[in-house]
Design a protein around this motif. Structure first.
Motif, PDB file in Angstrom:
ATOM      1  N   ILE A  35      -7.924  -2.069  -1.158  1.00  0.00           N
ATOM      2  CA  ILE A  35      -6.919  -1.535  -0.887  1.00  0.00           C
ATOM      3  C   ILE A  35      -6.100  -1.786   0.752  1.00  0.00           C
ATOM      4  N   GLU A  36      -5.347  -2.906   1.297  1.00  0.00           N
ATOM      5  CA  GLU A  36      -5.188  -1.862   2.644  1.00  0.00           C
ATOM      6  C   GLU A  36      -3.696  -1.537   2.975  1.00  0.00           C
ATOM      7  N   THR A  37      -3.910  -0.309   3.657  1.00  0.00           N
ATOM      8  CA  THR A  37      -2.594   0.898   3.893  1.00  0.00           C
ATOM      9  C   THR A  37      -2.122   0.734   4.984  1.00  0.00           C
ATOM     10  N   ASP A  38      -0.994   0.690   5.376  1.00  0.00           N
ATOM     11  CA  ASP A  38      -0.184   0.511   6.914  1.00  0.00           C
ATOM     12  C   ASP A  38      -0.818   1.970   7.539  1.00  0.00           C
ATOM     13  N   ASP A  39      -0.458   2.143   8.824  1.00  0.00           N
ATOM     14  CA  ASP A  39      -0.667   3.738   9.328  1.00  0.00           C
ATOM     15  C   ASP A  39      -0.061   4.706   8.925  1.00  0.00           C
ATOM     16  N   ALA A  40       1.159   4.068   7.610  1.00  0.00           N
ATOM     17  CA  ALA A  40       2.133   5.474   7.158  1.00  0.00           C
ATOM     18  C   ALA A  40       1.189   5.692   5.793  1.00  0.00           C
ATOM     19  N   GLY A  41       0.395   4.989   4.997  1.00  0.00           N
ATOM     20  CA  GLY A  41      -0.822   4.824   3.861  1.00  0.00           C
ATOM     21  C   GLY A  41       0.722   4.034   2.863  1.00  0.00           C
ATOM     22  N   GLN A  42       1.322   3.147   3.411  1.00  0.00           N
ATOM     23  CA  GLN A  42       1.872   2.468   2.533  1.00  0.00           C
ATOM     24  C   GLN A  42       0.896   1.266   2.293  1.00  0.00           C
ATOM     25  N   PRO A  43       0.644   1.043   0.729  1.00  0.00           N
ATOM     26  CA  PRO A  43      -0.602  -0.581   0.421  1.00  0.00           C
ATOM     27  C   PRO A  43       0.086  -1.620   0.962  1.00  0.00           C
ATOM     28  N   THR A  44      -0.063  -2.701   1.737  1.00  0.00           N
ATOM     29  CA  THR A  44       0.293  -4.406   2.123  1.00  0.00           C
ATOM     30  C   THR A  44      -0.904  -4.704   1.088  1.00  0.00           C
ATOM     31  N   SER A  45      -2.004  -4.913   0.916  1.00  0.00           N
ATOM     32  CA  SER A  45      -2.520  -5.990   0.304  1.00  0.00           C
ATOM     33  C   SER A  45      -3.647  -5.099  -0.907  1.00  0.00           C
ATOM     34  N   VAL A  46      -4.098  -6.201  -2.071  1.00  0.00           N
ATOM     35  CA  VAL A  46      -4.608  -5.815  -3.114  1.00  0.00           C
ATOM     36  C   VAL A  46      -5.340  -6.789  -3.883  1.00  0.00           C
ATOM     37  N   ARG A  47      -6.586  -5.982  -3.428  1.00  0.00           N
ATOM     38  CA  ARG A  47      -7.532  -7.362  -4.440  1.00  0.00           C
ATOM     39  C   ARG A  47      -8.940  -6.990  -4.852  1.00  0.00           C
ATOM     40  N   ALA A  48      -8.851  -7.272  -6.563  1.00  0.00           N
ATOM     41  CA  ALA A  48      -9.821  -6.574  -6.993  1.00  0.00           C
ATOM     42  C   ALA A  48     -10.597  -7.847  -8.029  1.00  0.00           C
ATOM     43  N   SER A  49     -12.305  -7.106  -8.326  1.00  0.00           N
ATOM     44  CA  SER A  49     -12.883  -8.209  -9.352  1.00  0.00           C
ATOM     45  C   SER A  49     -13.398  -7.414 -10.544  1.00  0.00           C
ATOM     46  N   LEU A  50     -13.054  -8.029 -11.540  1.00  0.00           N
ATOM     47  CA  LEU A  50     -13.624  -7.684 -12.266  1.00  0.00           C
ATOM     48  C   LEU A  50     -14.850  -7.963 -13.530  1.00  0.00           C
ATOM     49  N   GLU A  81      -9.904 -11.951 -11.557  1.00  0.00           N
ATOM     50  CA  GLU A  81      -9.469 -11.664 -10.562  1.00  0.00           C
ATOM     51  C   GLU A  81      -8.216 -11.482  -9.735  1.00  0.00           C
ATOM     52  N   PHE A  82      -7.699 -10.361  -9.345  1.00  0.00           N
ATOM     53  CA  PHE A  82      -6.352 -10.385  -8.800  1.00  0.00           C
ATOM     54  C   PHE A  82      -6.635 -10.504  -7.581  1.00  0.00           C
ATOM     55  N   VAL A  83      -5.452 -11.026  -6.642  1.00  0.00           N
ATOM     56  CA  VAL A  83      -5.337 -11.087  -5.450  1.00  0.00           C
ATOM     57  C   VAL A  83      -3.763 -10.893  -5.197  1.00  0.00           C
ATOM     58  N   SER A  84      -3.173  -9.650  -4.360  1.00  0.00           N
ATOM     59  CA  SER A  84      -1.930  -9.835  -4.175  1.00  0.00           C
ATOM     60  C   SER A  84      -0.944 -10.400  -3.616  1.00  0.00           C
ATOM     61  N   THR A  85       0.328 -10.650  -3.117  1.00  0.00           N
ATOM     62  CA  THR A  85       0.830 -11.447  -2.558  1.00  0.00           C
ATOM     63  C   THR A  85       2.619 -10.981  -1.942  1.00  0.00           C
ATOM     64  N   GLY A  86       2.595  -9.371  -2.629  1.00  0.00           N
ATOM     65  CA  GLY A  86       3.607  -8.718  -1.862  1.00  0.00           C
ATOM     66  C   GLY A  86       3.728  -7.703  -3.014  1.00  0.00           C
ATOM     67  N   ILE A  87       3.787  -6.891  -2.018  1.00  0.00           N
ATOM     68  CA  ILE A  87       4.205  -5.048  -2.634  1.00  0.00           C
ATOM     69  C   ILE A  87       5.465  -4.339  -2.225  1.00  0.00           C
ATOM     70  N   THR A  88       6.169  -4.195  -3.283  1.00  0.00           N
ATOM     71  CA  THR A  88       7.997  -3.930  -2.890  1.00  0.00           C
ATOM     72  C   THR A  88       7.623  -2.359  -3.474  1.00  0.00           C
ATOM     73  N   LYS A  89       8.140  -0.869  -2.177  1.00  0.00           N
ATOM     74  CA  LYS A  89       7.927  -0.002  -2.879  1.00  0.00           C
ATOM     75  C   LYS A  89       9.705   1.093  -3.960  1.00  0.00           C
ATOM     76  N   LYS A  90       9.000   1.086  -4.961  1.00  0.00           N
ATOM     77  CA  LYS A  90       9.840   1.545  -6.310  1.00  0.00           C
ATOM     78  C   LYS A  90      10.425   2.879  -6.129  1.00  0.00           C
ATOM     79  N   GLY A  91       9.533   4.446  -5.811  1.00  0.00           N
ATOM     80  CA  GLY A  91       9.871   5.480  -5.182  1.00  0.00           C
ATOM     81  C   GLY A  91       9.080   5.777  -4.983  1.00  0.00           C
ATOM     82  N   ASP A  92       8.781   6.962  -5.131  1.00  0.00           N
ATOM     83  CA  ASP A  92       8.106   8.020  -4.462  1.00  0.00           C
ATOM     84  C   ASP A  92       6.858   7.507  -4.919  1.00  0.00           C
ATOM     85  N   GLY A  93       5.758   6.907  -4.570  1.00  0.00           N
ATOM     86  CA  GLY A  93       4.646   6.557  -5.057  1.00  0.00           C
ATOM     87  C   GLY A  93       4.309   5.444  -5.485  1.00  0.00           C
ATOM     88  N   GLU A  94       5.804   4.921  -6.184  1.00  0.00           N
ATOM     89  CA  GLU A  94       5.498   3.654  -6.901  1.00  0.00           C
ATOM     90  C   GLU A  94       5.824   2.330  -6.559  1.00  0.00           C
TER      91      GLU A  94
END
Length: 173
Positions: A35-50, A81-94
């Motif tokens: 999981i990648e986050t910016d300086d404010a702690g907001q997620p910017t990318s996610v990669r997962a392998s199951l 495999e999951f690779v994020s292409t974009g992350i949108t903030k919906k609410g506090d922590g969502e």
């Protein structure tokens, strides 16, 4: 900032309709990724392998069938495999995490509904960690998972809609 998914503190579970009357539940162990986050702690990318080889539904016969060419074909397609292409903030922590999910050799866009916690210090290791939960519903047939059996009384043995849920803990890299 990069966070490495901790397989020992991460769970991937799924459920699917069985006989049209109940759900079969299972898990996949040893999930890895980042999981990648910016300086404010907001997620910017996610990669997962199951790893498909770790599927566990509580029935060895069913697990072996799921790993066979009838379903996941673990020998040819060992990981989901999951690779994020974009992350949108919906609410506090969502967040809505859009990305490409590859399963059984088929890649399709999906959007995970997610909650991601702010960093906390692990009192045992002293390292920073974050956690999160994400869920997605998808049609297994969209990923080439077509196997089924028609039931004498109508309906089919295995439902089409699968709910996948991830509960993740990750440590600062």
């Amino acid at each position: 900032m990069q966070w490495n998914i901790d397989p020992a503190h991460t769970n991937a579970t799924f459920k699917i309709r069985h006989l049209g009357i109940s759900n079969v539940r299972g898990s996949i162990k040893d999930v890895t990724g980042t999981i990648e986050t910016d300086d404010a702690g907001q997620p910017t990318s996610v990669r997962a392998s199951l790893p498909v080889s770790t599927i566990d539904t509580g029935s060895a016969d069913r697990d072996n069938h799921l790993k066979s060419a009838d379903f996941f074909d673990a020998a040819q397609f060992p990981n989901i495999e999951f690779v994020s292409t974009g992350i949108t903030k919906k609410g506090d922590g969502e967040y809505a995490i859009a990305g490409n999910l590859t399963m059984h050799g088929v890649t399709r866009p999906v959007t995970l509904d997610a909650e991601i916690s702010p960093p906390a210090t692990d009192p045992f290791s002293g390292t920073q960690k974050i956690g999160g939960e994400a869920e997605v519903k998808l049609n297994r047939k969209d990923f080439g998972l077509e196997w089924n059996v028609a039931l004498e009384a109508g309906g089919v043995l295995v439902g089409d809609t699968v709910t996948i849920r991830l509960e993740v803990q990750a440590a600062q890299a």
